[in-house]
Design a protein around this motif. Structure first.
Motif, PDB file in Angstrom:
ATOM      1  N   LEU A   1       0.821  -1.212   0.000  1.00  0.00           N
ATOM      2  CA  LEU A   1       0.000   0.000   0.000  1.00  0.00           C
ATOM      3  C   LEU A   1       0.857   1.266   0.000  1.00  0.00           C
ATOM      4  CD1 LEU A   1      -2.850  -1.017   2.481  1.00  0.00           C
ATOM      5  CD2 LEU A   1      -2.835  -1.138  -0.015  1.00  0.00           C
ATOM      6  N   ILE A   2       1.976   1.219   0.745  1.00  0.00           N
ATOM      7  CA  ILE A   2       2.893   2.366   0.746  1.00  0.00           C
ATOM      8  C   ILE A   2       3.462   2.582  -0.654  1.00  0.00           C
ATOM      9  CG2 ILE A   2       5.130   3.185   1.576  1.00  0.00           C
ATOM     10  CD1 ILE A   2       4.444   1.815   4.267  1.00  0.00           C
ATOM     11  N   GLY A   3       3.811   1.467  -1.332  1.00  0.00           N
ATOM     12  CA  GLY A   3       4.311   1.569  -2.698  1.00  0.00           C
ATOM     13  C   GLY A   3       3.282   2.182  -3.639  1.00  0.00           C
ATOM     14  N   ILE A   4       2.022   1.750  -3.475  1.00  0.00           N
ATOM     15  CA  ILE A   4       0.948   2.312  -4.312  1.00  0.00           C
ATOM     16  C   ILE A   4       0.789   3.803  -4.044  1.00  0.00           C
ATOM     17  CG2 ILE A   4      -1.553   2.286  -4.736  1.00  0.00           C
ATOM     18  CD1 ILE A   4      -1.475  -0.733  -4.243  1.00  0.00           C
ATOM     19  N   GLN A   5       0.874   4.178  -2.766  1.00  0.00           N
ATOM     20  CA  GLN A   5       0.753   5.588  -2.425  1.00  0.00           C
ATOM     21  C   GLN A   5       1.911   6.414  -2.994  1.00  0.00           C
ATOM     22  OE1 GLN A   5      -2.345   6.240  -1.942  1.00  0.00           O
ATOM     23  NE2 GLN A   5      -1.922   7.675  -0.272  1.00  0.00           N
ATOM     24  N   GLY A   6       3.102   5.782  -3.084  1.00  0.00           N
ATOM     25  CA  GLY A   6       4.224   6.473  -3.716  1.00  0.00           C
ATOM     26  C   GLY A   6       3.925   6.765  -5.182  1.00  0.00           C
ATOM     27  N   LEU A   7       3.346   5.749  -5.866  1.00  0.00           N
ATOM     28  CA  LEU A   7       2.923   5.960  -7.250  1.00  0.00           C
ATOM     29  C   LEU A   7       1.842   7.028  -7.323  1.00  0.00           C
ATOM     30  CD1 LEU A   7       2.815   5.187 -10.261  1.00  0.00           C
ATOM     31  CD2 LEU A   7       1.210   3.343  -9.634  1.00  0.00           C
TER      32      LEU A   7
ATOM     33  N   ILE B   1      -8.506   5.844  -2.849  1.00  0.00           N
ATOM     34  CA  ILE B   1      -9.691   5.178  -2.300  1.00  0.00           C
ATOM     35  C   ILE B   1      -9.462   3.671  -2.236  1.00  0.00           C
ATOM     36  CG2 ILE B   1     -12.127   4.642  -2.733  1.00  0.00           C
ATOM     37  CD1 ILE B   1     -12.363   7.457  -3.971  1.00  0.00           C
ATOM     38  N   GLY B   2      -8.851   3.120  -3.294  1.00  0.00           N
ATOM     39  CA  GLY B   2      -8.559   1.683  -3.307  1.00  0.00           C
ATOM     40  C   GLY B   2      -7.632   1.275  -2.177  1.00  0.00           C
ATOM     41  N   VAL B   3      -6.609   2.086  -1.916  1.00  0.00           N
ATOM     42  CA  VAL B   3      -5.669   1.814  -0.816  1.00  0.00           C
ATOM     43  C   VAL B   3      -6.400   1.774   0.518  1.00  0.00           C
ATOM     44  CG1 VAL B   3      -3.782   2.824   0.509  1.00  0.00           C
ATOM     45  CG2 VAL B   3      -3.604   2.664  -1.973  1.00  0.00           C
ATOM     46  N   LEU B   4      -7.266   2.758   0.746  1.00  0.00           N
ATOM     47  CA  LEU B   4      -7.999   2.813   2.011  1.00  0.00           C
ATOM     48  C   LEU B   4      -8.929   1.609   2.162  1.00  0.00           C
ATOM     49  CD1 LEU B   4      -8.870   6.628   2.108  1.00  0.00           C
ATOM     50  CD2 LEU B   4      -7.117   5.418   3.426  1.00  0.00           C
TER      51      LEU B   4
ATOM     52  N   LEU C   1     -10.094  -3.752   4.644  1.00  0.00           N
ATOM     53  CA  LEU C   1     -10.439  -5.172   4.516  1.00  0.00           C
ATOM     54  C   LEU C   1      -9.420  -6.067   5.213  1.00  0.00           C
ATOM     55  CD1 LEU C   1     -11.704  -5.315   0.812  1.00  0.00           C
ATOM     56  CD2 LEU C   1     -13.072  -5.428   2.918  1.00  0.00           C
ATOM     57  N   ILE C   2      -8.131  -5.723   5.116  1.00  0.00           N
ATOM     58  CA  ILE C   2      -7.097  -6.529   5.775  1.00  0.00           C
ATOM     59  C   ILE C   2      -7.287  -6.504   7.291  1.00  0.00           C
ATOM     60  CG2 ILE C   2      -4.620  -6.673   6.290  1.00  0.00           C
ATOM     61  CD1 ILE C   2      -4.101  -5.677   3.431  1.00  0.00           C
ATOM     62  N   ILE C   3      -7.490  -5.312   7.837  1.00  0.00           N
ATOM     63  CA  ILE C   3      -7.677  -5.189   9.282  1.00  0.00           C
ATOM     64  C   ILE C   3      -8.981  -5.843   9.719  1.00  0.00           C
ATOM     65  CG2 ILE C   3      -8.057  -3.520  11.151  1.00  0.00           C
ATOM     66  CD1 ILE C   3      -6.114  -1.655   9.654  1.00  0.00           C
ATOM     67  N   GLN C   4     -10.031  -5.674   8.903  1.00  0.00           N
ATOM     68  CA  GLN C   4     -11.327  -6.273   9.209  1.00  0.00           C
ATOM     69  C   GLN C   4     -11.226  -7.783   9.323  1.00  0.00           C
ATOM     70  OE1 GLN C   4     -14.409  -4.944   9.545  1.00  0.00           O
ATOM     71  NE2 GLN C   4     -15.871  -6.510   8.946  1.00  0.00           N
ATOM     72  N   PHE C   5     -10.482  -8.403   8.410  1.00  0.00           N
ATOM     73  CA  PHE C   5     -10.395  -9.862   8.380  1.00  0.00           C
ATOM     74  C   PHE C   5      -9.658 -10.425   9.589  1.00  0.00           C
ATOM     75  CE2 PHE C   5      -8.439 -13.881   7.246  1.00  0.00           C
ATOM     76  CZ  PHE C   5      -9.540 -14.593   6.778  1.00  0.00           C
TER      77      PHE C   5
END
Length: 221
Positions: free
Chosen positions: A18-24, A43-46, A51-55
């Motif tokens: 996610l950090i990498g995506i945010q860098g992009l 929005i996709g990152v958030l 979802l990861i934390i929810q699971f």
């Protein structure tokens, strides 16, 4: 609430991605004509982080044990209540109660009763969708039996689904366990089956949404 230890590695890897995506995203933001791509990816990152934390979340719940009570071993929805022939351990008829766990449910699993683990066995198998009738016998699964202090035995199974690729469990035969204590975890959509004595008082019905350590499944006679 806490995060389950089975999720630590996945959460770490996910956060790095996610950090990498945010860098992009930041690079795209500097290209003003592509600001809308930045907005969509953000929005996709958030959503992914949520979802990861929810699971892997495990809510804090205090359970006060009641005599002969069978407590729900997992969050989910009751999809089966029927009399079946149990051929792995009991070799006789039992009441089967199946709980379907969607990817949005808590996936930690809890002991339905207190007692001694009499049986624990892992079975390799298929990855049919968790609500498939043959998932109980054909899918990857683990089977456990707890003997209650009243002499009754309860069998329960962790069953992998189409997305579940790892079943984790932390008990062995001979272990003394308490109702509502964690015994395992299934990663992604899956199912839990309970096989109960025929004279068990059942307090749930098909379609009920249930909570692990909170919903009363029934009572041993």
């Amino acid at each position: 609430m806490k995060l389950h230890r089975e999720g630590y590695l996945i959460i770490t890897i996910g956060l790095l991605i996610l950090i990498g995506i945010q860098g992009l995203n930041y690079y795209l933001w500097t290209l003003h004509d592509l600001w809308w791509i930045y907005a969509i990816l953000t929005i996709g990152v958030l959503v992914m982080a949520y979802l990861i934390i929810q699971f892997f979340r495990v809510p804090k719940i205090t359970y006060i044990e009641k005599t002969n009570e069978i407590i729900c071993p997992a969050d989910g929805k009751i999809v089966v209540i029927e009399e079946v022939e149990e051929n792995e351990y009991f070799k006789d008829k039992r009441i089967q109660i199946s709980i379907f766990m969607s990817p949005l449910n808590v996936h930690a699993n809890f002991n339905p009763i207190s007692g001694i683990i009499k049986y624990a066995k892992y079975h390799a198998g298929l990855f049919l969708v968790a609500w498939h009738p043959k998932s109980s016998t054909d899918n990857e699964r683990t089977t456990f039996v707890i003997e209650h202090e009243n002499g009754k035995e309860v069998l329960f199974r962790q069953i992998a689904g189409a997305l579940a690729r790892r079943i984790c469990y932390y008990v062995e035969p001979g272990d003394q366990v308490k109702a509502a204590e964690e015994f395992g975890f299934i990663k992604f959509g899956s199912r839990i089956d309970l096989l109960l004595p025929l004279d068990t008082k059942i307090d749930v019905k098909i379609g009920d949404k249930v909570k692990g350590r909170k919903t009363r499944i029934g009572e041993l006679k």
